[in-house]
Design an enzyme around this catalytic site. Sequence first.
Site, PDB file in Angstrom:
ATOM      1  N   ASP B  36       0.806  -1.249  -0.025  1.00  0.00           N
ATOM      2  CA  ASP B  36      -0.079   0.011  -0.026  1.00  0.00           C
ATOM      3  C   ASP B  36       1.009   1.192  -0.097  1.00  0.00           C
ATOM      4  O   ASP B  36       0.306   2.416  -0.350  1.00  0.00           O
ATOM      5  CB  ASP B  36      -0.813  -0.175   1.347  1.00  0.00           C
ATOM      6  CG  ASP B  36      -2.228  -0.625   0.743  1.00  0.00           C
ATOM      7  OD1 ASP B  36      -2.297  -1.031  -0.161  1.00  0.00           O
ATOM      8  OD2 ASP B  36      -3.242  -0.548   1.809  1.00  0.00           O
ATOM      9  N   ASP B 299      -3.352  34.004 -36.927  1.00  0.00           N
ATOM     10  CA  ASP B 299      -3.450  32.561 -36.441  1.00  0.00           C
ATOM     11  C   ASP B 299      -4.580  32.191 -35.575  1.00  0.00           C
ATOM     12  O   ASP B 299      -5.262  31.157 -35.861  1.00  0.00           O
ATOM     13  CB  ASP B 299      -2.263  32.284 -35.536  1.00  0.00           C
ATOM     14  CG  ASP B 299      -0.997  32.048 -36.336  1.00  0.00           C
ATOM     15  OD1 ASP B 299      -1.076  31.494 -37.392  1.00  0.00           O
ATOM     16  OD2 ASP B 299       0.133  32.058 -35.901  1.00  0.00           O
ATOM     17  N   GLY B 434      -4.065  26.042 -39.237  1.00  0.00           N
ATOM     18  CA  GLY B 434      -4.771  26.677 -40.339  1.00  0.00           C
ATOM     19  C   GLY B 434      -4.757  26.041 -41.871  1.00  0.00           C
ATOM     20  O   GLY B 434      -5.826  25.220 -42.098  1.00  0.00           O
ATOM     21  N   MET B 435      -3.790  26.186 -42.526  1.00  0.00           N
ATOM     22  CA  MET B 435      -3.739  25.921 -43.913  1.00  0.00           C
ATOM     23  C   MET B 435      -3.690  24.494 -43.983  1.00  0.00           C
ATOM     24  O   MET B 435      -4.422  23.671 -44.782  1.00  0.00           O
ATOM     25  CB  MET B 435      -2.646  26.321 -44.647  1.00  0.00           C
ATOM     26  CG  MET B 435      -2.752  27.742 -44.904  1.00  0.00           C
ATOM     27  SD  MET B 435      -4.103  28.082 -45.985  1.00  0.00           S
ATOM     28  CE  MET B 435      -3.678  27.507 -47.493  1.00  0.00           C
TER      29      MET B 435
END
Lengths: 465, 513
Positions: B36, B299, B434-435
């Site tokens: 434990d 962005d 993004g792109m």
Amino acid sequence: MSIKISETLTFECETGNYHTFCPISCVAWLYQKIEDSFFLVVGTKTCGYFLQNALGVMIFAEPRYAMAELEEGDISAQLNDYEELKRLCVQIKKDRNPSVIIWIGTCTTEIIKMDLEGMAPKLENEIEIPIVVARANGLDYAFTQGEDTVLAAMAHRCPEQKTEIEKKIDDKSIQELFSFLPLKTKEKSNKSFTLKNTFSLVLFGSLPSTVASQLSLELKRQSIHVSGWLPAQRYTDLPILGDKVYVCGVNPFLSRTATTLMRRRKCKLIGAPFPIGPDGTRAWIEKICSVFNIETQGLEEREQQVWESLKNYLNLVRGKSVFFMGDNLLEISLARFLIRCGMIVYEIGIPYMDKRYQAAELTLLQETCKKMCIPMPRIVEKPDNYNQIQRMRELQPDLAITGMAHANPLEARGINTKWSVEFTFAQIHGFTNAKDVLELVTRPLRRNNNLENLGWTNLIKIQKR
Amino acid sequence: MKLAYWMYAGPAHIGTLRVASSFKNVHAIMHAPLGDDYFNVMRSMLERERDFTPVTASIVDRHVLARGSQEKVVDNITKKDKQEHPDLIVLTPTCTSSILQEDLQNFVNRASMSSDSDVILADVNHYRVNELQAADRTLEQVVRYYLEKAHRQEKLNLSLTDKPSANIIGIFTLGFHNQHDCRELKRLLQDLGIMINQIIPEGGFVENLHELPKAWFNLVPYREVGLMTALYLEKEFGMPYISTTPMGIVDIANCIRQIQKQVNIWSPILLGKKFDFEPYIDEQTRFISQAAWFSRSIDCQNLTGKKAVVFGDATHAASITKILACEMGIRVSCTGTYCKHDEEWFREQVQNFCDEILITDDHTEVGDMIARIEPSAIFGTQMERHIGKRLDIPCGVISSPVHIQNFPLGYRPFLGYEGTNQIADLVYNSFTLGMEDHLLEIFGGHDTKEVITKSLSTDTDLTWNSESQLELNKIPGFVRGKIKRNTEKFARQNNITKITVEVMYAAKEDLSA
């Protein structure tokens, strides 16, 4: 504190305040080994968090194990255990449909005296899936002994060896037992190998299937056929047991399984050293051969060949010292192999020492020490980690094999460490895998060779308080 | 009984041990069966701790069970007292040993008679509270113990420090980026001209706790741990506290304004001046932190209206939700927490910033929710990261339960102005960018699971006509190879040898079908 290294085997027992993993951790490797199983750990949040965290086996890939988490109502017996377990097992059957459900009892079920063994047969009938109960609790067992409790429980479920007449009817199932063999040899082996009068050999201990077949193959070279493994890859393929069956263990922590096989299933136990390291593997095969009255063929050459291949590693370890803090009960076998490699072992900590089951291994350890002219290491059962660290400070071993909790602090103090758990999970059995043991052992030593000139050995500040 | 595969928060004793081992020179004794004590492994491995974790297990085995544990526990406490001379020894049971219902308080009383250290029993119900609640409770218990002790010994000094000062409450071991956050908070307070009186529990000495009331106010950065202590200090000593998490530009400003309000209560009297932090907030927001500028940048525009799901502890999930919704214009489809005990607060914080709220500690519910919503990105715990992997949705990890990856060697705070940069990076990098995003949409994915040809070179039996070649050349380099392979794979499957523009788009259609 004086540190004596004696000539004979001495056993000491300390306080038992040591760190090791909970025995329920066996679930982590057994569920992978037994492919059609489902493990249900009946315990508290503490148990669940352990499996999830400390072992790093996050329950991500939806594995075939789960927790039956005991809540306040279960502890105070306000809920009916049977009904609760039934609910969960019905769910498991529906979701996964395993061939067997293995209930792992924990400390908590021990303390609240939950009668798992009493409930299992009844529930088994009701939901029509075998239920095996193993008490892998930390009150009685340490780390790897969890496997021992599971295998001992499964030994009861192995089919009984049939008499000759019954055998014919059962022929098909036996054939299936050899299904890992290619078809042609399967037929052949069935003819040349009959169970009726000759004795058969069953090996026990959970090993990855490749390692298991390597060991089977080594024995086959000596014309000994392994008729089954406990555990097998599938629960439905459990080996046949009976009074004409010899059994032999591959792991040092299986004393309870050995006893069960002998006393309850009337098998004959072959007490051999364990097949770890070329020396151990050879001794293991030799012992089995001697029982079957078979003269070994080319075994010595085989061992020699392996030692030859280990040469580069041996140069690294020779004369180096090692300290086992004690964790997985593989310590004696590993120490014996490392001594044979030319290392000096200061101390073998071990959670529990069954001197009868490990007798052959202990004898081999003694012989090895004599042969290598190295003083006998001290064997400390139930060690005290605090005391061990004090001793290590004095002895400054080249390597400490230790549980995970102490590895980083020891490294920070300039003592090289290797996790003992790695030996539990790595493939270390047999001739071919001896290299892997040394690969693990030498890794910190090799790392040091790389970092030697940097002067970074000690990475702690001198304590001010 | 509950069928459980995974849990977000650990058992109570982990919380207690995290607090105890965060203090310096405090030792914890666990009254527990073998195995434990894996807390030691977690701390040593995850935090890469150099020192031995000051936790010893007094092992309960069959033997001890039969005789009762008193002797062994008392013995282990006094032994540790002699060996390490800790200031304080904390005794804690685990779920298991707490069922034994032994009179641990009595053991503690006996042990403290023969020890130089103080000895206390962590007062926690192991079946009713989780790790975080227990940590909160234990911290309060330790603080209360030492303040009451100081009061009895008449050592309590209630006069404020000369300069404005603060206590930071709730930084502790195995916390999610806590060490980095702590450094960032120190810097923030220093910039504001506020001294740090004490940081607890991480690195604090219990012997100094009696000086806590000297601070002008308490700062509780995380709701999960420290609030109970702050409330106690407020009630007993009238110390104000600030529990606005300084995460994200907006909330940092809120937090600083609250600090200003607090220090301006006393500073005109004690220092004869008033603080004005507004210029600082403005300077940091607009020019030092890059996050405000990022929100404005082109962005971030691409992230507008994208769907996200947030899940984590109450503090982090609420803060991140607010950052995504208010500071970046991302649509939070669902936000949730596993801190069920803090549901009310959580709902109030996020209700206007998300479509739905999920309060659960069952990871399958979270998984189902994510599968249903199909967000563009997830911000969650390690579990959500995994769910995301299976569903092929990117995930940024923003909350505990901790993983070795949450202990980076480099500097990665979530709080303060540097934290805003880190969060902006995390958010931006989690979304498909993004792109790339547009092109993937057109040509069907990143996937390269199958090998199409053995060689990587392109001189094959397939010919591209001039139009398709031209079309291919229009596609930016970083996805061109992939699209070429996808198209060729499609052509081979359909026994086409001459690749035209039509084939290219048929391939694209085939992939998206």
